[in-house]
Design a protein around this motif. Sequence first.
Motif, PDB file in Angstrom:
ATOM      1  N   SER A  42      41.221  46.208  37.971  1.00  0.00           N
ATOM      2  CA  SER A  42      40.999  47.047  39.142  1.00  0.00           C
ATOM      3  C   SER A  42      42.489  47.061  39.814  1.00  0.00           C
ATOM      4  CB  SER A  42      40.157  46.170  40.068  1.00  0.00           C
ATOM      5  OG  SER A  42      40.027  46.890  41.305  1.00  0.00           O
ATOM      6  N   ASN A  43      42.326  48.341  40.478  1.00  0.00           N
ATOM      7  CA  ASN A  43      43.362  48.451  41.689  1.00  0.00           C
ATOM      8  C   ASN A  43      43.240  47.332  42.605  1.00  0.00           C
ATOM      9  OD1 ASN A  43      41.052  50.015  42.505  1.00  0.00           O
ATOM     10  ND2 ASN A  43      42.796  50.315  44.342  1.00  0.00           N
ATOM     11  N   TYR A  47      42.603  41.857  50.244  1.00  0.00           N
ATOM     12  CA  TYR A  47      42.128  40.305  49.850  1.00  0.00           C
ATOM     13  C   TYR A  47      40.781  39.840  49.463  1.00  0.00           C
ATOM     14  CZ  TYR A  47      46.828  38.898  51.724  1.00  0.00           C
ATOM     15  OH  TYR A  47      48.358  39.044  51.898  1.00  0.00           O
ATOM     16  N   LEU A  48      40.010  41.099  49.571  1.00  0.00           N
ATOM     17  CA  LEU A  48      38.593  40.906  49.316  1.00  0.00           C
ATOM     18  C   LEU A  48      38.095  41.708  48.090  1.00  0.00           C
ATOM     19  CD1 LEU A  48      36.845  41.585  52.864  1.00  0.00           C
ATOM     20  CD2 LEU A  48      37.334  39.467  51.701  1.00  0.00           C
ATOM     21  N   ASP A  49      39.047  42.145  47.537  1.00  0.00           N
ATOM     22  CA  ASP A  49      38.950  42.816  46.119  1.00  0.00           C
ATOM     23  C   ASP A  49      38.205  41.916  45.109  1.00  0.00           C
ATOM     24  OD1 ASP A  49      39.878  45.146  47.384  1.00  0.00           O
ATOM     25  OD2 ASP A  49      42.089  44.742  46.354  1.00  0.00           O
ATOM     26  N   PHE A  50      38.355  40.572  45.065  1.00  0.00           N
ATOM     27  CA  PHE A  50      37.541  39.804  43.899  1.00  0.00           C
ATOM     28  C   PHE A  50      36.148  40.102  44.296  1.00  0.00           C
ATOM     29  CE2 PHE A  50      41.654  37.652  44.668  1.00  0.00           C
ATOM     30  CZ  PHE A  50      41.843  37.230  43.307  1.00  0.00           C
ATOM     31  N   VAL A  51      35.672  39.980  45.534  1.00  0.00           N
ATOM     32  CA  VAL A  51      34.450  40.227  45.908  1.00  0.00           C
ATOM     33  C   VAL A  51      33.847  41.571  45.329  1.00  0.00           C
ATOM     34  CG1 VAL A  51      32.532  40.276  47.738  1.00  0.00           C
ATOM     35  CG2 VAL A  51      34.551  38.657  47.767  1.00  0.00           C
ATOM     36  N   PHE A  52      34.624  42.863  45.815  1.00  0.00           N
ATOM     37  CA  PHE A  52      34.034  44.046  45.497  1.00  0.00           C
ATOM     38  C   PHE A  52      34.156  44.451  44.178  1.00  0.00           C
ATOM     39  CE2 PHE A  52      35.697  44.698  50.103  1.00  0.00           C
ATOM     40  CZ  PHE A  52      34.696  44.342  50.570  1.00  0.00           C
ATOM     41  N   ALA A  53      35.113  43.860  43.339  1.00  0.00           N
ATOM     42  CA  ALA A  53      35.232  44.297  41.944  1.00  0.00           C
ATOM     43  C   ALA A  53      34.110  43.574  41.291  1.00  0.00           C
ATOM     44  CB  ALA A  53      36.563  43.672  41.493  1.00  0.00           C
ATOM     45  N   ARG A  65      35.059  36.374  35.828  1.00  0.00           N
ATOM     46  CA  ARG A  65      36.121  35.301  35.969  1.00  0.00           C
ATOM     47  C   ARG A  65      37.233  36.010  36.050  1.00  0.00           C
ATOM     48  NH1 ARG A  65      31.579  31.946  36.168  1.00  0.00           N
ATOM     49  NH2 ARG A  65      30.399  32.413  34.223  1.00  0.00           N
ATOM     50  N   PHE A  66      37.708  35.863  37.473  1.00  0.00           N
ATOM     51  CA  PHE A  66      38.949  36.434  37.981  1.00  0.00           C
ATOM     52  C   PHE A  66      40.389  35.656  37.490  1.00  0.00           C
ATOM     53  CE2 PHE A  66      36.035  38.975  40.336  1.00  0.00           C
ATOM     54  CZ  PHE A  66      36.424  40.106  40.063  1.00  0.00           C
ATOM     55  N   MET A  67      41.290  36.273  37.160  1.00  0.00           N
ATOM     56  CA  MET A  67      42.551  35.658  37.132  1.00  0.00           C
ATOM     57  C   MET A  67      43.227  35.736  38.488  1.00  0.00           C
ATOM     58  SD  MET A  67      43.788  37.211  33.298  1.00  0.00           S
ATOM     59  CE  MET A  67      45.224  35.823  33.113  1.00  0.00           C
ATOM     60  N   ALA A  68      43.609  34.535  38.988  1.00  0.00           N
ATOM     61  CA  ALA A  68      44.210  34.492  40.174  1.00  0.00           C
ATOM     62  C   ALA A  68      45.451  33.434  40.385  1.00  0.00           C
ATOM     63  CB  ALA A  68      43.197  34.132  41.395  1.00  0.00           C
ATOM     64  N   VAL A 112      36.302  39.006  32.027  1.00  0.00           N
ATOM     65  CA  VAL A 112      37.682  38.555  32.988  1.00  0.00           C
ATOM     66  C   VAL A 112      38.097  39.546  33.755  1.00  0.00           C
ATOM     67  CG1 VAL A 112      39.852  37.786  32.491  1.00  0.00           C
ATOM     68  CG2 VAL A 112      38.377  36.841  30.900  1.00  0.00           C
ATOM     69  N   GLY A 113      38.339  39.327  34.975  1.00  0.00           N
ATOM     70  CA  GLY A 113      38.799  40.268  36.098  1.00  0.00           C
ATOM     71  C   GLY A 113      40.204  40.192  36.048  1.00  0.00           C
ATOM     72  N   ASN A 114      40.705  41.401  36.078  1.00  0.00           N
ATOM     73  CA  ASN A 114      42.418  41.391  36.458  1.00  0.00           C
ATOM     74  C   ASN A 114      42.804  42.541  37.349  1.00  0.00           C
ATOM     75  OD1 ASN A 114      45.207  42.112  35.118  1.00  0.00           O
ATOM     76  ND2 ASN A 114      44.988  40.143  34.544  1.00  0.00           N
ATOM     77  N   PHE A 115      43.843  41.935  38.145  1.00  0.00           N
ATOM     78  CA  PHE A 115      44.509  42.879  39.050  1.00  0.00           C
ATOM     79  C   PHE A 115      45.793  43.261  38.410  1.00  0.00           C
ATOM     80  CE2 PHE A 115      41.510  40.566  41.825  1.00  0.00           C
ATOM     81  CZ  PHE A 115      40.722  41.562  42.208  1.00  0.00           C
ATOM     82  N   ALA A 116      45.920  44.166  37.516  1.00  0.00           N
ATOM     83  CA  ALA A 116      47.187  44.538  36.808  1.00  0.00           C
ATOM     84  C   ALA A 116      48.269  44.924  37.584  1.00  0.00           C
ATOM     85  CB  ALA A 116      46.817  45.665  35.833  1.00  0.00           C
ATOM     86  N   GLU A 117      48.245  45.278  38.876  1.00  0.00           N
ATOM     87  CA  GLU A 117      49.637  45.514  39.786  1.00  0.00           C
ATOM     88  C   GLU A 117      49.864  43.994  40.142  1.00  0.00           C
ATOM     89  OE1 GLU A 117      48.505  49.181  42.490  1.00  0.00           O
ATOM     90  OE2 GLU A 117      46.747  48.011  42.172  1.00  0.00           O
TER      91      GLU A 117
END
Length: 245
Positions: A42-43, A47-53, A65-68, A112-117
């Motif tokens: 996701s873009n 700070y709430l993008d974990f929830v929305f994604a 499962r997000f990488m943080a 697995v969730g990743n914010f590639a930016e």
Amino acid sequence: MAEIVYPPVLRTALTAFRLLDIRFHMEGTERIPRSGGAVLVSNHVSYLDFVFAGFAAHPAGRLVRFMAKKEVFEHPVSGPLMRGMHHIPVDRSAGAGAYDAAVRALKDGEIVGNFAEATISRSFTLKEIKSGPVRMAAEAGVPVIPVALWGGQRLWTKGRPRRLLQRHVPITILVGEPMHPDAGADIAGLTADLRRRLADLLDEAQRTYPDRPEGVWWQPVHLGGTAPTPEEAAALDAADRSRRK
């Protein structure tokens, strides 16, 4: 694995958003697989993008499962929640451990969730992205699914006060077509393709957003907003890094 923490956290978030009349518009959620591993990319504007994604996978009955960054896991409040939801801590000075943990999770059938930016975009445009999501997907033999998020920056983003009790905010979540990298994939080329897909999805989310006033801080400059330009945002990020050092 036992899911004691994640479901009640999701229910609490959904209840809070209903009380605030947060208006979700989601498209493409049928592209999230109902079983098996996948990398959800996701873009990052809030700070709430974990929830929305994570909500993007909710119609498929999946948990992400997000990488943080590891600092979130060290916080006395967020840490127990992050560990209880089986998210993946990332030590930016030694990222190999998080990468290996993510690949194992993918091979075990997790999303697995990743914010590639890597960090929130202050300009609310898409920054350059890392190749990690494509490399992980190729190694694990799973698809990469791009997701665009828009609207969450109005509630809580970098450099702005939290407005978590703001009502009637629209949130757009668009899920794109999956990509299927294989073991011999051109990682650089596929990463560039992934960025194009994310940029197109984000542009669609922004241009179809139901609330589009000009001159507001949460709109990017190219849509008439007063957010920092990408160049100004890069300078702010560099100043932050210098302060941390």
